[in-house]
Design an enzyme around this catalytic site. Structure first.
Site, PDB file in Angstrom:
ATOM      1  N   GLY A  58       0.787  -1.235   0.000  1.00 15.16           N
ATOM      2  CA  GLY A  58       0.000   0.000   0.000  1.00 15.16           C
ATOM      3  C   GLY A  58       0.814   1.277   0.000  1.00 15.16           C
ATOM      4  O   GLY A  58       0.354   2.299   0.497  1.00 15.16           O
TER       5      GLY A  58
ATOM      6  N   ILE B 203      -7.742 -10.367 -10.931  1.00 17.45           N
ATOM      7  CA  ILE B 203      -8.347 -10.051 -12.225  1.00 17.45           C
ATOM      8  C   ILE B 203      -9.803  -9.673 -11.955  1.00 17.45           C
ATOM      9  O   ILE B 203     -10.495 -10.352 -11.192  1.00 17.45           O
ATOM     10  CB  ILE B 203      -8.315 -11.288 -13.158  1.00 17.45           C
ATOM     11  CG1 ILE B 203      -6.891 -11.819 -13.307  1.00 17.45           C
ATOM     12  CG2 ILE B 203      -8.981 -10.975 -14.493  1.00 17.45           C
ATOM     13  CD1 ILE B 203      -6.049 -11.137 -14.328  1.00 17.45           C
TER      14      ILE B 203
ATOM     15  N   HIS C 204       0.288   0.679 -13.286  1.00 16.37           N
ATOM     16  CA  HIS C 204       0.980  -0.548 -13.682  1.00 16.37           C
ATOM     17  C   HIS C 204       2.472  -0.246 -13.778  1.00 16.37           C
ATOM     18  O   HIS C 204       2.854   0.777 -14.346  1.00 16.37           O
ATOM     19  CB  HIS C 204       0.449  -1.030 -15.035  1.00 16.37           C
ATOM     20  CG  HIS C 204       1.055  -2.312 -15.474  1.00 16.37           C
ATOM     21  ND1 HIS C 204       0.695  -3.525 -14.918  1.00 16.37           N
ATOM     22  CD2 HIS C 204       2.028  -2.578 -16.378  1.00 16.37           C
ATOM     23  CE1 HIS C 204       1.414  -4.482 -15.488  1.00 16.37           C
ATOM     24  NE2 HIS C 204       2.226  -3.939 -16.374  1.00 16.37           N
TER      25      HIS C 204
ATOM     26  N   ASP D  99      -4.644  -4.540 -18.343  1.00 17.84           N
ATOM     27  CA  ASP D  99      -3.572  -3.556 -18.557  1.00 17.84           C
ATOM     28  C   ASP D  99      -3.601  -2.933 -19.946  1.00 17.84           C
ATOM     29  O   ASP D  99      -2.547  -2.584 -20.510  1.00 17.84           O
ATOM     30  CB  ASP D  99      -2.193  -4.200 -18.304  1.00 17.84           C
ATOM     31  CG  ASP D  99      -2.042  -4.720 -16.884  1.00 17.84           C
ATOM     32  OD1 ASP D  99      -2.660  -4.137 -15.966  1.00 17.84           O
ATOM     33  OD2 ASP D  99      -1.320  -5.712 -16.688  1.00 17.84           O
TER      34      ASP D  99
HETATM   35  C1  GRF Z   1       2.979  -1.201  -7.655  1.00 17.34           C
HETATM   36  O1  GRF Z   1       4.183  -1.529  -8.270  1.00 17.34           O
HETATM   37  C2  GRF Z   1       1.916  -0.975  -8.695  1.00 17.34           C
HETATM   38  O2  GRF Z   1       2.406  -0.457  -9.881  1.00 17.34           O
HETATM   39  C3  GRF Z   1       1.399  -2.364  -8.925  1.00 17.34           C
HETATM   40  O3  GRF Z   1       1.431  -2.988  -7.659  1.00 17.34           O
HETATM   41  C4  GRF Z   1       2.417  -2.362  -6.842  1.00 17.34           C
HETATM   42  C5  GRF Z   1       1.734  -1.909  -5.598  1.00 17.34           C
HETATM   43  O4  GRF Z   1       2.658  -1.430  -4.654  1.00 17.34           O
HETATM   44  N1  GRF Z   1       0.085  -2.336  -9.533  1.00 17.34           N
HETATM   45  P1  GRF Z   1       2.129  -0.776  -3.310  1.00 17.34           P
HETATM   46  O5  GRF Z   1       1.249  -1.821  -2.627  1.00 17.34           O
HETATM   47  O6  GRF Z   1       1.365   0.455  -3.680  1.00 17.34           O
HETATM   48  O7  GRF Z   1       3.351  -0.486  -2.509  1.00 17.34           O
END
Ligand code: GRF
Length: 211
Positions: free
Chosen positions: A18, A96, A113, A149
């Site tokens: 998070g 998903i 992403h 994506d």
């Molecule tokens: C990030 O790398 C984001 O791009 C991907 O999942 C990861 C989440 O990281 N979708 P965090 O939980 O916000 O630290």
């Protein structure tokens, strides 16, 4: 936490650490948004803890309590809609999502992403970027459409790939940029500047240029 009339209500979905959620929580007072709820498919994830610490409702929706994806997504949507968000933000939500769920939030569901889409959809983006010998990598904020994506791109950030990079080092460099561009994109949406129309991401009424 700031709240009040005129602020866009934002629900955030998380499965992990998070850190993007934290960046959004930290930026919220300046962005004219209120994070109204954080929901997760993982009871123990640190994202839910971050929500609790910020005084934001933290909701676990248990995948085991639902027979299939359709039932889970319906329960998740019900949980989200109880908070009446104007925007739903996927921030490391590792499931998903069904077409029905995505259609329900069409135009108000965004994701971040960790790659320069359309490169490296799916998982393990940092390792795949290194294996390909790319010289740059990055992150993409996009509207969510049913295809994984593949939604219209809102904002990207680029980072260099360095000679001795590991997937972890590269991920950390990308994450730093994620924490910058995700709140920025959410701010555009809150200001009414960003919209999804006719399959295009529009900023101030004009299609965002292809990356
Ligand atoms: C990030 O790398 C984001 O791009 C991907 O999942 C990861 C989440 O990281 N979708 P965090 O939980 O916000 O630290």
């Amino acid at each position: 936490m700031s709240s009040g009339a005129g602020r866009l209500r934002v629900a955030v979905l998380v499965s992990g650490t998070g850190s993007n959620l934290q960046a959004i929580l930290d930026a919220a007072p300046d962005l004219c948004i209120e994070v109204c709820a954080v929901l997760s498919n993982r009871a123990e994830c640190y994202g839910l803890e971050r929500a609790r610490r910020a005084g934001v409702p933290a909701v676990f929706v248990d995948p085991k309590a639902h027979a299939d994806r359709a039932a889970y997504d319906a329960a998740l949507a019900e949980g989200i809609d109880a908070f009446r968000p104007g925007l739903v933000v996927l921030a490391g939500f590792m499931r998903i999502l069904s077409d029905a769920f995505v259609r329900h939030y069409q135009g108000r569901l965004i994701n971040i992403h960790p790659s320069l889409l359309p490169k490296y959809r799916g998982l393990d983006t940092h390792a795949r970027c290194l294996a390909a010998g790319d010289r740059e990598h990055g992150a993409t904020v996009h509207f969510v459409v049913p295809e994984l994506d593949a939604g219209p791109i809102v904002l990207q950030a680029r980072v260099p790939v360095l000679p001795d990079d590991t997937p972890e080092a590269l991920a950390a460099r990308v994450l730093e940029q994620e924490h910058r561009i995700y709140p920025a994109a959410i701010g555009w949406f809150a200001e009414g500047r960003l919209a999804l129309q006719g399959g295009l991401a529009l900023l101030d009424g004009s299609p965002l240029p292809a990356p």
